[in-house]
Design a protein around this motif. Structure first.
Motif, PDB file in Angstrom:
ATOM      1  N   ALA A  12      17.847  18.767  23.622  1.00 50.44           N
ATOM      2  CA  ALA A  12      17.933  19.811  24.648  1.00 50.44           C
ATOM      3  C   ALA A  12      18.969  19.448  25.709  1.00 50.44           C
ATOM      4  O   ALA A  12      19.708  20.316  26.182  1.00 50.44           O
ATOM      5  N   LEU A  13      19.036  18.181  26.087  1.00 49.23           N
ATOM      6  CA  LEU A  13      20.031  17.742  27.064  1.00 49.23           C
ATOM      7  C   LEU A  13      21.435  17.934  26.514  1.00 49.23           C
ATOM      8  O   LEU A  13      22.323  18.448  27.203  1.00 49.23           O
ATOM      9  N   MET A  14      21.657  17.539  25.271  1.00 43.31           N
ATOM     10  CA  MET A  14      22.963  17.724  24.641  1.00 43.31           C
ATOM     11  C   MET A  14      23.364  19.195  24.658  1.00 43.31           C
ATOM     12  O   MET A  14      24.479  19.550  25.041  1.00 43.31           O
ATOM     13  N   VAL A  61      27.411  17.008  35.711  1.00 40.04           N
ATOM     14  CA  VAL A  61      27.034  18.329  36.225  1.00 40.04           C
ATOM     15  C   VAL A  61      27.893  18.722  37.428  1.00 40.04           C
ATOM     16  O   VAL A  61      28.233  19.896  37.594  1.00 40.04           O
ATOM     17  N   ARG A  62      28.269  17.744  38.246  1.00 40.64           N
ATOM     18  CA  ARG A  62      29.168  18.052  39.366  1.00 40.64           C
ATOM     19  C   ARG A  62      30.539  18.484  38.853  1.00 40.64           C
ATOM     20  O   ARG A  62      31.132  19.421  39.382  1.00 40.64           O
ATOM     21  N   ALA A  63      31.042  17.795  37.846  1.00 42.79           N
ATOM     22  CA  ALA A  63      32.354  18.123  37.292  1.00 42.79           C
ATOM     23  C   ALA A  63      32.347  19.500  36.623  1.00 42.79           C
ATOM     24  O   ALA A  63      33.335  20.235  36.682  1.00 42.79           O
ATOM     25  N   ILE A  64      31.220  19.848  36.008  1.00 42.00           N
ATOM     26  CA  ILE A  64      31.085  21.166  35.391  1.00 42.00           C
ATOM     27  C   ILE A  64      30.898  22.232  36.464  1.00 42.00           C
ATOM     28  O   ILE A  64      31.380  23.350  36.338  1.00 42.00           O
ATOM     29  N   GLY A  65      30.176  21.874  37.519  1.00 42.74           N
ATOM     30  CA  GLY A  65      29.865  22.841  38.567  1.00 42.74           C
ATOM     31  C   GLY A  65      28.595  23.609  38.277  1.00 42.74           C
ATOM     32  O   GLY A  65      28.403  24.723  38.750  1.00 42.74           O
ATOM     33  N   CYS A  66      27.705  22.992  37.486  1.00 49.09           N
ATOM     34  CA  CYS A  66      26.450  23.658  37.151  1.00 49.09           C
ATOM     35  C   CYS A  66      25.307  23.068  37.969  1.00 49.09           C
ATOM     36  O   CYS A  66      25.463  22.069  38.659  1.00 49.09           O
ATOM     37  N   ASN A  67      24.156  23.682  37.841  1.00 48.82           N
ATOM     38  CA  ASN A  67      22.969  23.265  38.569  1.00 48.82           C
ATOM     39  C   ASN A  67      22.214  22.216  37.745  1.00 48.82           C
ATOM     40  O   ASN A  67      21.734  22.500  36.649  1.00 48.82           O
ATOM     41  N   ALA A  68      22.099  21.015  38.279  1.00 49.99           N
ATOM     42  CA  ALA A  68      21.413  19.931  37.577  1.00 49.99           C
ATOM     43  C   ALA A  68      19.959  20.273  37.280  1.00 49.99           C
ATOM     44  O   ALA A  68      19.431  19.920  36.227  1.00 49.99           O
ATOM     45  N   GLU A  73      15.450  21.357  33.645  1.00 49.12           N
ATOM     46  CA  GLU A  73      14.349  22.236  33.256  1.00 49.12           C
ATOM     47  C   GLU A  73      14.415  22.563  31.771  1.00 49.12           C
ATOM     48  O   GLU A  73      13.379  22.648  31.102  1.00 49.12           O
ATOM     49  N   ALA A  74      15.618  22.733  31.229  1.00 44.57           N
ATOM     50  CA  ALA A  74      15.763  22.979  29.791  1.00 44.57           C
ATOM     51  C   ALA A  74      15.267  21.774  28.998  1.00 44.57           C
ATOM     52  O   ALA A  74      14.593  21.927  27.976  1.00 44.57           O
ATOM     53  N   VAL A  75      15.564  20.576  29.481  1.00 43.98           N
ATOM     54  CA  VAL A  75      15.104  19.356  28.819  1.00 43.98           C
ATOM     55  C   VAL A  75      13.585  19.247  28.906  1.00 43.98           C
ATOM     56  O   VAL A  75      12.908  18.974  27.909  1.00 43.98           O
ATOM     57  N   GLN A  76      13.043  19.486  30.076  1.00 49.54           N
ATOM     58  CA  GLN A  76      11.594  19.393  30.267  1.00 49.54           C
ATOM     59  C   GLN A  76      10.873  20.394  29.372  1.00 49.54           C
ATOM     60  O   GLN A  76       9.873  20.061  28.738  1.00 49.54           O
ATOM     61  N   ALA A  78      11.870  21.684  26.517  1.00 48.56           N
ATOM     62  CA  ALA A  78      11.974  21.272  25.115  1.00 48.56           C
ATOM     63  C   ALA A  78      11.085  20.066  24.826  1.00 48.56           C
ATOM     64  O   ALA A  78      10.450  19.993  23.772  1.00 48.56           O
ATOM     65  N   GLU A  79      11.041  19.124  25.750  1.00 44.65           N
ATOM     66  CA  GLU A  79      10.268  17.902  25.542  1.00 44.65           C
ATOM     67  C   GLU A  79       8.772  18.196  25.457  1.00 44.65           C
ATOM     68  O   GLU A  79       8.066  17.639  24.626  1.00 44.65           O
ATOM     69  N   PHE A  80       8.278  19.090  26.279  1.00 39.63           N
ATOM     70  CA  PHE A  80       6.838  19.382  26.291  1.00 39.63           C
ATOM     71  C   PHE A  80       6.443  20.476  25.302  1.00 39.63           C
ATOM     72  O   PHE A  80       5.276  20.643  25.023  1.00 39.63           O
ATOM     73  N   ALA A  81       7.443  21.196  24.770  1.00 43.44           N
ATOM     74  CA  ALA A  81       7.153  22.210  23.768  1.00 43.44           C
ATOM     75  C   ALA A  81       6.984  21.570  22.389  1.00 43.44           C
ATOM     76  O   ALA A  81       6.403  22.155  21.501  1.00 43.44           O
ATOM     77  N   ALA A  82       7.533  20.364  22.243  1.00 38.76           N
ATOM     78  CA  ALA A  82       7.503  19.697  20.931  1.00 38.76           C
ATOM     79  C   ALA A  82       6.147  19.094  20.631  1.00 38.76           C
ATOM     80  O   ALA A  82       5.310  18.887  21.418  1.00 38.76           O
TER      81      ALA A  82
END
Length: 82
Positions: A12-14, A61-68, A73-76, A78-82
């Motif tokens: 999910a992080l990838m 994430v700073r270099a991309i300019g996205c919200n960490a 949250e996407a990682v969390q 995926a991790e708890f859905a598995a």
């Protein structure tokens, strides 16, 4: 917790980091330039060949300019859905 490389959370992080890069209309080379790293650095963590440390994550994430938080949250989810 088990292994982290190729775990649901790592996958999910990838995906979240790659999607954020693409949403920002950045190539791997452009992002690598912003990070002052070789393009292979971005390619390896996006392919799951390398883990990314917390400090590196912040730089990415700073270099991309996205919200960490959105990425984590996407990682969390995926991790708890598995």
């Amino acid at each position: 917790m088990g292994r982290t490389l190729r775990s649901p959370g790592h996958l999910a992080l990838m995906a979240a980091l790659k999607n954020a890069r693409l949403a920002a209309n950045l190539t791997q080379t452009e992002l690598a330039h912003r990070l002052d790293r070789p393009q292979s650095f971005v390619a390896k963590y996006e392919k799951g060949e390398r883990k990314i440390e917390v400090v590196e994550f912040v730089h990415v994430v700073r270099a991309i300019g996205c919200n960490a938080v959105d990425v984590l949250e996407a990682v969390q989810h995926a991790e708890f859905a598995a």
